[in-house]
Design a protein around this motif. Structure first.
Motif, PDB file in Angstrom:
ATOM      1  N   PHE A  36      13.695  18.690  -3.507  1.00  0.00           N
ATOM      2  CA  PHE A  36      14.266  18.693  -2.166  1.00  0.00           C
ATOM      3  C   PHE A  36      15.259  19.834  -2.001  1.00  0.00           C
ATOM      4  O   PHE A  36      15.932  20.245  -2.950  1.00  0.00           O
ATOM      5  N   GLY A  37      15.323  20.347  -0.779  1.00  0.00           N
ATOM      6  CA  GLY A  37      16.270  21.390  -0.442  1.00  0.00           C
ATOM      7  C   GLY A  37      17.503  20.786   0.193  1.00  0.00           C
ATOM      8  O   GLY A  37      17.412  19.862   1.001  1.00  0.00           O
ATOM      9  N   LEU A  38      18.667  21.266  -0.180  1.00  0.00           N
ATOM     10  CA  LEU A  38      19.905  20.753   0.398  1.00  0.00           C
ATOM     11  C   LEU A  38      20.067  21.232   1.833  1.00  0.00           C
ATOM     12  O   LEU A  38      19.670  22.343   2.187  1.00  0.00           O
ATOM     13  N   ALA A  39      20.680  20.384   2.669  1.00  0.00           N
ATOM     14  CA  ALA A  39      20.927  20.736   4.067  1.00  0.00           C
ATOM     15  C   ALA A  39      22.225  21.505   4.248  1.00  0.00           C
ATOM     16  O   ALA A  39      22.473  22.060   5.317  1.00  0.00           O
ATOM     17  N   ARG A  40      23.062  21.567   3.201  1.00  0.00           N
ATOM     18  CA  ARG A  40      24.351  22.251   3.301  1.00  0.00           C
ATOM     19  C   ARG A  40      24.403  23.556   2.511  1.00  0.00           C
ATOM     20  O   ARG A  40      25.302  24.367   2.739  1.00  0.00           O
ATOM     21  N   LEU A  41      23.486  23.743   1.584  1.00  0.00           N
ATOM     22  CA  LEU A  41      23.478  24.934   0.732  1.00  0.00           C
ATOM     23  C   LEU A  41      22.037  25.390   0.510  1.00  0.00           C
ATOM     24  O   LEU A  41      21.111  24.564   0.538  1.00  0.00           O
ATOM     25  N   PRO A  42      21.817  26.683   0.240  1.00  0.00           N
ATOM     26  CA  PRO A  42      20.465  27.166  -0.076  1.00  0.00           C
ATOM     27  C   PRO A  42      20.116  26.854  -1.529  1.00  0.00           C
ATOM     28  O   PRO A  42      20.059  27.738  -2.384  1.00  0.00           O
ATOM     29  N   ARG A  43      19.894  25.589  -1.815  1.00  0.00           N
ATOM     30  CA  ARG A  43      19.625  25.132  -3.179  1.00  0.00           C
ATOM     31  C   ARG A  43      18.399  24.220  -3.192  1.00  0.00           C
ATOM     32  O   ARG A  43      18.133  23.500  -2.235  1.00  0.00           O
ATOM     33  N   ILE A  44      17.675  24.240  -4.315  1.00  0.00           N
ATOM     34  CA  ILE A  44      16.581  23.314  -4.566  1.00  0.00           C
ATOM     35  C   ILE A  44      16.967  22.423  -5.736  1.00  0.00           C
ATOM     36  O   ILE A  44      17.317  22.914  -6.811  1.00  0.00           O
ATOM     37  N   LEU A  45      16.919  21.107  -5.517  1.00  0.00           N
ATOM     38  CA  LEU A  45      17.190  20.127  -6.552  1.00  0.00           C
ATOM     39  C   LEU A  45      15.942  19.280  -6.768  1.00  0.00           C
ATOM     40  O   LEU A  45      14.977  19.354  -5.985  1.00  0.00           O
ATOM     41  N   SER A  46      15.949  18.460  -7.810  1.00  0.00           N
ATOM     42  CA  SER A  46      14.835  17.540  -8.039  1.00  0.00           C
ATOM     43  C   SER A  46      15.353  16.263  -8.678  1.00  0.00           C
ATOM     44  O   SER A  46      16.453  16.236  -9.249  1.00  0.00           O
ATOM     45  N   VAL A  47      14.538  15.214  -8.597  1.00  0.00           N
ATOM     46  CA  VAL A  47      14.863  13.927  -9.200  1.00  0.00           C
ATOM     47  C   VAL A  47      13.565  13.304  -9.688  1.00  0.00           C
ATOM     48  O   VAL A  47      12.493  13.515  -9.101  1.00  0.00           O
ATOM     49  N   SER A  48      13.637  12.545 -10.777  1.00  0.00           N
ATOM     50  CA  SER A  48      12.424  11.969 -11.375  1.00  0.00           C
ATOM     51  C   SER A  48      11.874  10.832 -10.512  1.00  0.00           C
ATOM     52  O   SER A  48      12.601  10.153  -9.781  1.00  0.00           O
ATOM     53  N   LEU A  49      10.547  10.633 -10.625  1.00  0.00           N
ATOM     54  CA  LEU A  49       9.855   9.513  -9.995  1.00  0.00           C
ATOM     55  C   LEU A  49       9.090   8.762 -11.071  1.00  0.00           C
ATOM     56  O   LEU A  49       8.471   9.386 -11.943  1.00  0.00           O
ATOM     57  N   ASP A  50       9.104   7.429 -11.018  1.00  0.00           N
ATOM     58  CA  ASP A  50       8.354   6.668 -12.018  1.00  0.00           C
ATOM     59  C   ASP A  50       6.912   6.463 -11.557  1.00  0.00           C
ATOM     60  O   ASP A  50       6.473   7.030 -10.545  1.00  0.00           O
ATOM     61  N   ALA A  51       6.154   5.654 -12.292  1.00  0.00           N
ATOM     62  CA  ALA A  51       4.732   5.474 -12.016  1.00  0.00           C
ATOM     63  C   ALA A  51       4.468   4.845 -10.654  1.00  0.00           C
ATOM     64  O   ALA A  51       3.382   5.009 -10.086  1.00  0.00           O
ATOM     65  N   GLN A  52       5.442   4.132 -10.116  1.00  0.00           N
ATOM     66  CA  GLN A  52       5.309   3.517  -8.794  1.00  0.00           C
ATOM     67  C   GLN A  52       5.927   4.384  -7.691  1.00  0.00           C
ATOM     68  O   GLN A  52       5.955   3.979  -6.531  1.00  0.00           O
ATOM     69  N   GLY A  53       6.434   5.544  -8.069  1.00  0.00           N
ATOM     70  CA  GLY A  53       7.032   6.440  -7.094  1.00  0.00           C
ATOM     71  C   GLY A  53       8.490   6.182  -6.820  1.00  0.00           C
ATOM     72  O   GLY A  53       9.075   6.824  -5.930  1.00  0.00           O
ATOM     73  N   ASN A  54       9.104   5.264  -7.561  1.00  0.00           N
ATOM     74  CA  ASN A  54      10.515   4.961  -7.351  1.00  0.00           C
ATOM     75  C   ASN A  54      11.395   6.154  -7.727  1.00  0.00           C
ATOM     76  O   ASN A  54      11.163   6.811  -8.742  1.00  0.00           O
ATOM     77  N   ILE A  55      12.424   6.399  -6.925  1.00  0.00           N
ATOM     78  CA  ILE A  55      13.334   7.508  -7.146  1.00  0.00           C
ATOM     79  C   ILE A  55      14.320   7.168  -8.253  1.00  0.00           C
ATOM     80  O   ILE A  55      14.946   6.112  -8.235  1.00  0.00           O
ATOM     81  N   GLY A  56      14.457   8.067  -9.247  1.00  0.00           N
ATOM     82  CA  GLY A  56      15.377   7.844 -10.349  1.00  0.00           C
ATOM     83  C   GLY A  56      16.784   8.309 -10.017  1.00  0.00           C
ATOM     84  O   GLY A  56      17.142   8.507  -8.855  1.00  0.00           O
TER      85      GLY A  56
END
Length: 205
Positions: free
Chosen positions: A109-129
């Motif tokens: 995902f891209g931040l709405a306040r800064l020109p940055r790209i971050l990420s977060v893990s998803l499990d087998a059911q798609g749950n956000i870590g």
């Protein structure tokens, strides 16, 4: 186009669905905001992304955020049940996209306040870590600091395409529209992304 007459702030966190047979659009799901609406921010939902492997719809929202507070959320919506299954709180995100890395699935995902790209893990059911990490900063590659990633697209086995737009949490139209199109290549050994030099720069996209 955003305006407060046909798009009241109270409905800024509503996902709509268009009937494929009739073409009629109707509310599908009202998402709970992280804070009440306020005069500093007329925006709510900013981006959607569908993951077919888990039948999940991911939605980013800045509803309730103010100049001094991030109340935004990223929601995982189970399209089988029509309910929010997981969410990431207190983050103002714009564009979102799902990619299968060498070490598991992640939501970028891209931040709405800064020109940055971050990420977060998803499990087998798609749950956000909870392991949010910084992937890279766009302004390190010549992108203007007022640009934000509005769309993330993955294609092939190792390609990411980003489209940016100027965004400042207001409805003022910029006098000079600056947008960029950037492409990155995934390195599975280092689990990282490298920008393609030929993609850096502004474009009318």
């Amino acid at each position: 186009a955003i305006n407060m007459l046909s798009n009241p702030i109270e409905r800024a966190n509503t996902i709509y669905r268009i009937d494929a047979q009739t073409g009629v659009m109707s509310p599908y799901l009202d998402l709970p905001g992280g804070a009440p609406a306020n005069e500093e921010n007329p925006y709510g939902l900013l981006a959607l992304n569908y993951d077919c492997e888990t039948n999940s719809l991911y939605a980013s929202s800045v509803f309730g955020s103010s100049r001094a507070m991030q109340a935004g959320r990223i929601y995982q919506i189970n399209l089988t049940t029509g309910e929010v299954q997981s969410q990431l709180n207190d983050v103002d995100a714009f564009g979102v996209g799902v990619f299968n890395t060498a070490f598991g699935k992640r939501l970028y995902f891209g931040l709405a306040r800064l020109p940055r790209i971050l990420s977060v893990s998803l499990d087998a059911q798609g749950n956000i870590g909870g392991d949010v990490r910084l992937e890279f900063a766009l302004d390190a590659f010549g992108v203007n600091t007022d640009q934000r990633v509005r769309a993330i697209r993955f294609f092939g086995a190792d390609r990411m395409q980003l489209r940016t737009v100027q965004f400042s949490f207001n409805l003022i139209a910029p006098t000079e529209l600056r947008e960029s199109l950037l492409e990155y290549v995934y390195d599975a050994q280092t689990d990282s992304w490298q920008v393609e030099a030929s993609s850096v720069g502004s474009a009318g996209v």
